[in-house]
Motif scaffolding. Structure first.
Motif, PDB file in Angstrom:
ATOM      1  N   ASP A 101       0.838  -1.196   0.000  1.00 18.26           N
ATOM      2  CA  ASP A 101       0.000   0.000   0.000  1.00 18.26           C
ATOM      3  C   ASP A 101       0.879   1.255   0.000  1.00 18.26           C
ATOM      4  N   ALA A 102       0.268   2.384  -0.335  1.00 21.80           N
ATOM      5  CA  ALA A 102       1.022   3.646  -0.484  1.00 21.80           C
ATOM      6  C   ALA A 102       1.686   4.084   0.817  1.00 21.80           C
ATOM      7  N   ASP A 103       1.033   3.865   1.952  1.00 18.20           N
ATOM      8  CA  ASP A 103       1.633   4.251   3.235  1.00 18.20           C
ATOM      9  C   ASP A 103       2.908   3.447   3.506  1.00 18.20           C
ATOM     10  N   THR A 104       2.875   2.153   3.197  1.00 16.45           N
ATOM     11  CA  THR A 104       4.060   1.317   3.375  1.00 16.45           C
ATOM     12  C   THR A 104       5.162   1.757   2.420  1.00 16.45           C
ATOM     13  N   LEU A 105       4.809   2.077   1.187  1.00 10.37           N
ATOM     14  CA  LEU A 105       5.789   2.568   0.221  1.00 10.37           C
ATOM     15  C   LEU A 105       6.479   3.819   0.751  1.00 10.37           C
ATOM     16  N   LYS A 106       5.706   4.784   1.212  1.00  8.45           N
ATOM     17  CA  LYS A 106       6.281   6.035   1.724  1.00  8.45           C
ATOM     18  C   LYS A 106       7.185   5.783   2.922  1.00  8.45           C
ATOM     19  N   ARG A 107       6.731   4.925   3.838  1.00 10.05           N
ATOM     20  CA  ARG A 107       7.544   4.593   5.013  1.00 10.05           C
ATOM     21  C   ARG A 107       8.854   3.931   4.593  1.00 10.05           C
ATOM     22  N   ASP A 108       8.766   2.971   3.655  1.00  6.34           N
ATOM     23  CA  ASP A 108       9.967   2.252   3.221  1.00  6.34           C
ATOM     24  C   ASP A 108      10.931   3.159   2.456  1.00  6.34           C
ATOM     25  N   MET A 109      10.397   4.128   1.730  1.00  9.00           N
ATOM     26  CA  MET A 109      11.279   5.066   1.036  1.00  9.00           C
ATOM     27  C   MET A 109      11.976   5.987   2.037  1.00  9.00           C
ATOM     28  N   ARG A 110      11.240   6.436   3.052  1.00 12.78           N
ATOM     29  CA  ARG A 110      11.855   7.289   4.084  1.00 12.78           C
ATOM     30  C   ARG A 110      12.944   6.543   4.850  1.00 12.78           C
ATOM     31  N   SER A 111      12.707   5.261   5.128  1.00  9.16           N
ATOM     32  CA  SER A 111      13.674   4.488   5.922  1.00  9.16           C
ATOM     33  C   SER A 111      14.844   3.969   5.084  1.00  9.16           C
ATOM     34  N   GLY A 112      14.722   4.020   3.767  1.00  4.60           N
ATOM     35  CA  GLY A 112      15.779   3.503   2.904  1.00  4.60           C
ATOM     36  C   GLY A 112      15.581   2.057   2.495  1.00  4.60           C
ATOM     37  N   ALA A 113      14.468   1.439   2.897  1.00  8.28           N
ATOM     38  CA  ALA A 113      14.182   0.060   2.500  1.00  8.28           C
ATOM     39  C   ALA A 113      13.841  -0.020   1.008  1.00  8.28           C
ATOM     40  N   ILE A 114      13.334   1.070   0.457  1.00  5.49           N
ATOM     41  CA  ILE A 114      13.141   1.202  -0.986  1.00  5.49           C
ATOM     42  C   ILE A 114      13.981   2.390  -1.425  1.00  5.49           C
ATOM     43  N   THR A 115      14.846   2.148  -2.384  1.00  2.00           N
ATOM     44  CA  THR A 115      15.713   3.196  -2.913  1.00  2.00           C
ATOM     45  C   THR A 115      15.417   3.384  -4.398  1.00  2.00           C
ATOM     46  N   SER A 116      16.023   4.390  -4.984  1.00  2.00           N
ATOM     47  CA  SER A 116      15.760   4.642  -6.394  1.00  2.00           C
ATOM     48  C   SER A 116      17.006   5.146  -7.103  1.00  2.00           C
ATOM     49  N   ARG A 117      16.914   5.073  -8.415  1.00  2.58           N
ATOM     50  CA  ARG A 117      17.998   5.553  -9.272  1.00  2.58           C
ATOM     51  C   ARG A 117      17.360   6.252 -10.470  1.00  2.58           C
ATOM     52  N   PHE A 118      17.906   7.380 -10.871  1.00  2.00           N
ATOM     53  CA  PHE A 118      17.392   8.173 -11.983  1.00  2.00           C
ATOM     54  C   PHE A 118      18.486   8.281 -13.038  1.00  2.00           C
ATOM     55  N   GLU A 119      18.150   7.950 -14.287  1.00  5.95           N
ATOM     56  CA  GLU A 119      19.131   8.010 -15.368  1.00  5.95           C
ATOM     57  C   GLU A 119      18.532   8.746 -16.554  1.00  5.95           C
ATOM     58  N   ARG A 120      19.337   9.563 -17.210  1.00  5.53           N
ATOM     59  CA  ARG A 120      18.926  10.259 -18.437  1.00  5.53           C
ATOM     60  C   ARG A 120      19.542   9.537 -19.628  1.00  5.53           C
ATOM     61  N   GLY A 121      18.734   9.367 -20.686  1.00  5.33           N
ATOM     62  CA  GLY A 121      19.204   8.685 -21.883  1.00  5.33           C
ATOM     63  C   GLY A 121      20.223   9.510 -22.654  1.00  5.33           C
ATOM     64  N   GLU A 122      21.076   8.809 -23.379  1.00  9.88           N
ATOM     65  CA  GLU A 122      22.090   9.436 -24.227  1.00  9.88           C
ATOM     66  C   GLU A 122      21.980   8.857 -25.630  1.00  9.88           C
ATOM     67  N   ASP A 123      22.565   9.559 -26.600  1.00 14.82           N
ATOM     68  CA  ASP A 123      22.611   9.115 -27.991  1.00 14.82           C
ATOM     69  C   ASP A 123      21.206   8.802 -28.499  1.00 14.82           C
ATOM     70  N   ASP A 124      20.929   7.550 -28.907  1.00 15.20           N
ATOM     71  CA  ASP A 124      19.611   7.185 -29.442  1.00 15.20           C
ATOM     72  C   ASP A 124      18.503   7.326 -28.413  1.00 15.20           C
ATOM     73  N   ASP A 125      18.844   7.313 -27.124  1.00 17.01           N
ATOM     74  CA  ASP A 125      17.856   7.429 -26.058  1.00 17.01           C
ATOM     75  C   ASP A 125      17.765   8.836 -25.470  1.00 17.01           C
ATOM     76  N   ALA A 126      18.409   9.797 -26.112  1.00 19.57           N
ATOM     77  CA  ALA A 126      18.373  11.180 -25.620  1.00 19.57           C
ATOM     78  C   ALA A 126      16.924  11.632 -25.484  1.00 19.57           C
ATOM     79  N   GLY A 127      16.624  12.311 -24.379  1.00 21.55           N
ATOM     80  CA  GLY A 127      15.271  12.773 -24.103  1.00 21.55           C
ATOM     81  C   GLY A 127      14.455  11.806 -23.265  1.00 21.55           C
ATOM     82  N   LYS A 128      14.920  10.587 -23.125  1.00 14.90           N
ATOM     83  CA  LYS A 128      14.222   9.598 -22.299  1.00 14.90           C
ATOM     84  C   LYS A 128      14.862   9.562 -20.913  1.00 14.90           C
ATOM     85  N   VAL A 129      14.089   9.111 -19.932  1.00 15.50           N
ATOM     86  CA  VAL A 129      14.610   8.905 -18.585  1.00 15.50           C
ATOM     87  C   VAL A 129      14.231   7.507 -18.119  1.00 15.50           C
ATOM     88  N   ARG A 130      15.028   6.982 -17.196  1.00 16.59           N
ATOM     89  CA  ARG A 130      14.719   5.686 -16.596  1.00 16.59           C
ATOM     90  C   ARG A 130      14.783   5.839 -15.090  1.00 16.59           C
TER      91      ARG A 130
END
Length: 94
Positions: free
Chosen positions: A25-54
Motif C-alpha cells: 500500500d502507499a503508506d508502506t511505500l512512503k515509510r519504506d522510502m523514508r527508511s531507505g528500504a526502498i531506494t531509487s535511481r534516476f538516469e537520463r538517456g544518451e545518444d539514441d535514447d536522448a530525451g528519455k529517462v529511466r
C-alpha cells in the motif's frame, strides 16, 4: 500510470501506482522510502535514447523500472520479483 513529472531537482511518481507495482500500500511505500528500504535511481538517456529517462526503484525483493519520454509519458513499466531469498547488494543495485 501514464505520466511522471521530473526536473533537475525533483522526480514525482504517483505513490499509489508505484505501491501497486511493489504489491504494497502507499503508506508502506512512503515509510519504506523514508527508511531507505526502498531506494531509487534516476538516469537520463544518451545518444539514441536522448530525451528519455529511466527510474529504477529497489527493495530487498523487487525491482520496478519505469522508462519515460521527455514529456514524462511512461513508455514502459516493468517489475522483477527476486522472491524472499536474501540477495547480495550487487544483485539489487546495478
Amino acid at each position: 500510470m501514464t505520466q511522471i513529472s521530473y526536473s533537475d531537482e525533483m522526480i514525482e511518481v504517483d505513490a499509489d501506482v508505484l505501491a501497486k507495482a511493489f504489491c504494497i500500500d502507499a503508506d508502506t511505500l512512503k515509510r519504506d522510502m523514508r527508511s531507505g528500504a526502498i531506494t531509487s535511481r534516476f538516469e537520463r538517456g544518451e545518444d539514441d535514447d536522448a530525451g528519455k529517462v529511466r527510474l529504477t526503484f529497489f527493495s530487498a525483493s523487487r525491482r520496478v523500472r519505469i522508462t519515460a519520454d521527455a514529456e514524462g509519458k511512461v513508455i514502459t513499466c516493468s517489475a522483477l520479483d527476486f522472491g524472499t531469498l536474501p540477495l547480495p547488494a550487487s544483485a539489487r543495485r546495478p
